[in-house]
Design a protein around this motif. Structure first.
Motif, mmCIF file in Angstrom:
data_model
loop_
_atom_site.group_PDB
_atom_site.id
_atom_site.type_symbol
_atom_site.label_atom_id
_atom_site.label_comp_id
_atom_site.label_asym_id
_atom_site.label_seq_id
_atom_site.Cartn_x
_atom_site.Cartn_y
_atom_site.Cartn_z
ATOM 1 N N LEU A 118 32.207 -0.595 3.700
ATOM 2 C CA LEU A 118 33.655 -0.824 3.718
ATOM 3 C C LEU A 118 34.239 -0.988 2.321
ATOM 4 N N PHE A 119 33.460 -1.551 1.406
ATOM 5 C CA PHE A 119 34.081 -1.972 0.139
ATOM 6 C C PHE A 119 33.577 -1.279 -1.119
ATOM 7 N N LEU A 120 32.414 -0.643 -1.053
ATOM 8 C CA LEU A 120 31.849 -0.151 -2.317
ATOM 9 C C LEU A 120 32.011 1.350 -2.504
ATOM 10 N N ASP A 121 32.652 1.711 -3.606
ATOM 11 C CA ASP A 121 32.651 3.097 -4.071
ATOM 12 C C ASP A 121 31.579 3.210 -5.154
ATOM 13 N N PRO A 122 31.073 4.433 -5.373
ATOM 14 C CA PRO A 122 30.097 4.595 -6.453
ATOM 15 C C PRO A 122 30.655 4.049 -7.764
ATOM 16 N N GLY A 123 29.821 3.312 -8.484
ATOM 17 C CA GLY A 123 30.243 2.758 -9.776
ATOM 18 C C GLY A 123 30.872 1.385 -9.684
ATOM 19 N N ASP A 124 31.254 0.939 -8.474
ATOM 20 C CA ASP A 124 31.778 -0.425 -8.323
ATOM 21 C C ASP A 124 30.689 -1.437 -8.668
ATOM 22 N N VAL A 125 31.144 -2.613 -9.021
ATOM 23 C CA VAL A 125 30.187 -3.654 -9.396
ATOM 24 C C VAL A 125 30.127 -4.730 -8.322
ATOM 25 N N PHE A 140 23.025 -2.166 -1.948
ATOM 26 C CA PHE A 140 23.994 -1.905 -3.026
ATOM 27 C C PHE A 140 23.614 -0.633 -3.784
ATOM 28 N N GLN A 141 22.325 -0.434 -3.915
ATOM 29 C CA GLN A 141 21.870 0.765 -4.606
ATOM 30 C C GLN A 141 22.219 2.015 -3.791
ATOM 31 N N ALA A 142 22.025 1.930 -2.473
ATOM 32 C CA ALA A 142 22.363 3.073 -1.615
ATOM 33 C C ALA A 142 23.858 3.383 -1.675
ATOM 34 N N ALA A 143 24.659 2.352 -1.926
ATOM 35 C CA ALA A 143 26.102 2.563 -2.042
ATOM 36 C C ALA A 143 26.481 3.003 -3.456
ATOM 37 N N GLN A 144 25.472 3.185 -4.297
ATOM 38 C CA GLN A 144 25.670 3.592 -5.700
ATOM 39 C C GLN A 144 26.519 2.603 -6.484
ATOM 40 N N ALA A 145 26.380 1.339 -6.110
ATOM 41 C CA ALA A 145 27.078 0.284 -6.842
ATOM 42 C C ALA A 145 26.149 -0.261 -7.928
ATOM 43 N N GLN A 146 26.742 -0.936 -8.893
ATOM 44 C CA GLN A 146 25.943 -1.581 -9.937
ATOM 45 C C GLN A 146 25.928 -3.079 -9.671
ATOM 46 N N VAL A 147 24.771 -3.673 -9.879
ATOM 47 C CA VAL A 147 24.679 -5.119 -9.674
ATOM 48 C C VAL A 147 24.692 -5.824 -11.025
ATOM 49 N N GLN A 148 25.585 -6.780 -11.143
ATOM 50 C CA GLN A 148 25.632 -7.617 -12.349
ATOM 51 C C GLN A 148 25.117 -8.992 -11.934
ATOM 52 N N HIS A 149 24.004 -9.402 -12.527
ATOM 53 C CA HIS A 149 23.412 -10.670 -12.106
ATOM 54 C C HIS A 149 24.106 -11.878 -12.733
ATOM 55 N N VAL A 150 24.086 -12.955 -11.959
ATOM 56 C CA VAL A 150 24.638 -14.232 -12.437
ATOM 57 C C VAL A 150 23.489 -15.240 -12.449
ATOM 58 N N ALA A 151 23.319 -15.909 -13.574
ATOM 59 C CA ALA A 151 22.160 -16.802 -13.721
ATOM 60 C C ALA A 151 22.270 -18.032 -12.816
ATOM 61 N N MET A 152 21.091 -18.553 -12.456
ATOM 62 C CA MET A 152 21.001 -19.784 -11.651
ATOM 63 C C MET A 152 20.183 -20.825 -12.407
ATOM 64 N N ASP A 153 20.327 -22.070 -11.991
ATOM 65 C CA ASP A 153 19.369 -23.097 -12.393
ATOM 66 C C ASP A 153 18.967 -23.852 -11.133
ATOM 67 N N ALA A 154 18.410 -25.039 -11.276
ATOM 68 C CA ALA A 154 17.914 -25.756 -10.096
ATOM 69 C C ALA A 154 19.038 -26.107 -9.118
ATOM 70 N N ASP A 155 20.302 -26.077 -9.579
ATOM 71 C CA ASP A 155 21.450 -26.366 -8.709
ATOM 72 C C ASP A 155 22.140 -25.104 -8.215
ATOM 73 N N GLY A 156 21.458 -23.987 -8.280
ATOM 74 C CA GLY A 156 22.031 -22.730 -7.790
ATOM 75 C C GLY A 156 22.808 -21.995 -8.877
ATOM 76 N N ARG A 171 35.891 -6.521 -19.084
ATOM 77 C CA ARG A 171 35.914 -5.966 -20.452
ATOM 78 C C ARG A 171 35.364 -4.545 -20.487
ATOM 79 N N SER A 172 34.380 -4.277 -19.604
ATOM 80 C CA SER A 172 33.760 -2.946 -19.639
ATOM 81 C C SER A 172 34.567 -1.931 -18.821
ATOM 82 N N GLY A 173 35.713 -2.369 -18.296
ATOM 83 C CA GLY A 173 36.593 -1.438 -17.587
ATOM 84 C C GLY A 173 36.115 -1.102 -16.181
ATOM 85 N N ARG A 174 35.102 -1.832 -15.697
ATOM 86 C CA ARG A 174 34.634 -1.567 -14.327
ATOM 87 C C ARG A 174 35.300 -2.536 -13.355
ATOM 88 N N ARG A 175 35.070 -2.322 -12.068
ATOM 89 C CA ARG A 175 35.733 -3.161 -11.081
ATOM 90 C C ARG A 175 34.702 -3.908 -10.238
#
Ligand code: PMP
Length: 434
Positions: A118-125, A140-156, A171-175
């Protein structure tokens, strides 16, 4: 088409298929499921804890007495009966929802796939914790989206890291379309987002106009007290809530659901109809019947007790046996411990040696879109009995000790050799594994 090999199809594949690779877990299952191997890989619930005779009687009656509906096609959204019961289940976690906004899916996995459609176009993040659930990465890979990871610690998830990731994507112009998060007893990290951070994360996403996909298979499997309230119990708009009966009842039935913002629900139903017509009427009837007639909350207590004992056994063994420099998370629920290896050890390269020593785990790289995680591994404690878990840790610690000794003697040479062996490791079992 006789005589063709897999490679003959390469230039015919759709673009979205080209990036598809074997999941490390799937490839490992073949070897890890041999009886002589202690498997700390996988994520299987301990189904033997179910009252299988009683479940069998129930299923048999469903076919014999209600077969004309339970074995018939159903509607795409799922049966009203089950959707009502799902709302009752969610209300125990403080979620207020109408059955009209629930779509029954083939496990939580299909719910993730529908949301991606429903929500991912190729290149979406997509923003997601790092590490995150391997099955979501596949979607997400099958939807050709890019994954941007967010770091965790012991509190999530770390709220500042989320803000930084949102800024970086902009900043990188992606969505960035949504944040995918497993806030409670996370797979694979085993950590839980604290109450205070839940509010912060929701505020950040709201300010950035980012949808939230909350994946919550594990919150009922807490070992001490209740889990923090889900994000969806705190905020209704902009939050998709995905859950499943795989961990609280049985994954073999493949029944999960998504609770969607009202405006989106109809599109989800259209997507599921195009995808599978309708979820299995029999599986839905089985879950609804189970919830209506069997002590399902008692069963969850049993699962919790079994898993708590196993978590303790795994952690005790790790404290006793793991080489110094190894660290790990201490989950308060769920199925997994996330370990960080002593400096320089590579969990993927070590895998063939571990399998030869008859122990399996999942290398950390499988849980990142960018192949980091070589210094980590995921260990499952739900499936094996406590003495097997201890034996698994003993074998694993032995392999890690040998690797460290090799490195001490051969230095970089030993490391290079391990890497090369590892390259043939999980995806293409080499002679060590045969
Ligand atoms: N999300 C997460 C975080 C999971 O760990 C899993 C299963 N391991 C799923 C979704 C999918 O589970 P299922 O399709 O069996 O509901």
């Amino acid at each position: 088409m006789t005589g063709t090999t897999q490679d003959d199809y390469t230039d015919r594949y759709a673009r979205r298929v080209r990036g598809m690779t074997t999941s490390e877990i799937r490839a490992l299952f073949a070897v890890a499921s041999r009886p002589e191997v202690v498997s700390l890989a996988g994520g299987s619930p301990y189904i033997a804890a179910l009252p299988l005779d009683a479940v069998g009687d129930m299923l048999s009656r469903l076919a014999a007495e209600h077969g004309t509906t339970s074995l018939q096609y159903g509607i795409g959204q799922g049966t009203v009966d089950l959707r009502e019961r799902i709302c009752e289940v969610m209300s125990l976690s403080g979620i207020d929802a109408s059955p009209d906004d629930v779509v029954v899916t083939v496990g939580g996995q299909q719910a993730l796939d529908l949301i991606a459609r429903l929500f991912l176009d190729p290149g979406d993040v997509v923003l997601a914790e790092g590490p995150t659930y391997v099955g979501a990465l596949g979607v997400f890979q099958a939807a050709q989206a890019q994954v941007q990871h967010v770091a965790m610690d012991a509190d999530g998830m770390i709220p500042a890291a989320l803000s930084e990731a949102i800024d970086e994507v902009a900043r990188s112009g992606r969505r960035a379309k949504f944040l995918y998060t497993i806030p409670t007893y996370q797979n694979p990290a085993g950590v839980t987002l604290t109450d205070a951070r839940r509010e912060e994360v929701l505020d950040i996403c709201e300010r950035a106009g980012l949808l939230v996909v909350e994946d919550d298979p594990y919150s009922m499997l807490s070992f001490a007290g209740d889990a923090p309230r889900p994000l969806r119990a705190r905020r209704r708009e902009g939050v998709f809530y995905v859950s499943t009966f795989s961990k609280t009842f049985a994954p073999g039935l493949r029944v999960g659901w998504v609770l969607a913002p009202h405006a989106v629900r109809e599109k989800l139903v259209m997507a599921t109809e195009a995808n599978i017509l309708c979820p299995s009427a029999f599986a839905q009837a089985a879950v609804a019947q189970y919830l209506a007639t069997m002590p399902w909350q008692e069963q969850i207590k049993t699962y919790r007790e079994v898993y708590r004992e196993r978590r303790d056994a795994l952690l005790d063994a790790m404290r006793d046996l793991m080489p110094s420099g190894t660290t790990w998370t201490e989950p308060e629920g769920g199925l997994f411990v996330w370990a960080t290896l002593p400096d320089g050890l590579d969990s993927k390269a070590m895998m063939p040696r571990a399998i030869a020593a008859r122990v399996a785990y999942v290398p950390g790289t499988g849980f990142y879109a960018d192949s980091t995680g070589t210094g980590n591994m995921r260990l499952n404690f739900s499936f094996s009995a406590p003495d097997r878990l201890r034996e698994g840790v003993r074998r694993l610690a032995g392999v890690m000790g040998e690797e460290l000794a090799l490195r001490a003697v051969f230095g970089p040479t030993g490391q290079t050799r391990q890497r090369r062996r590892g390259a043939a490791g999980a995806d293409a079992p080499g002679p060590d594994l045969a």
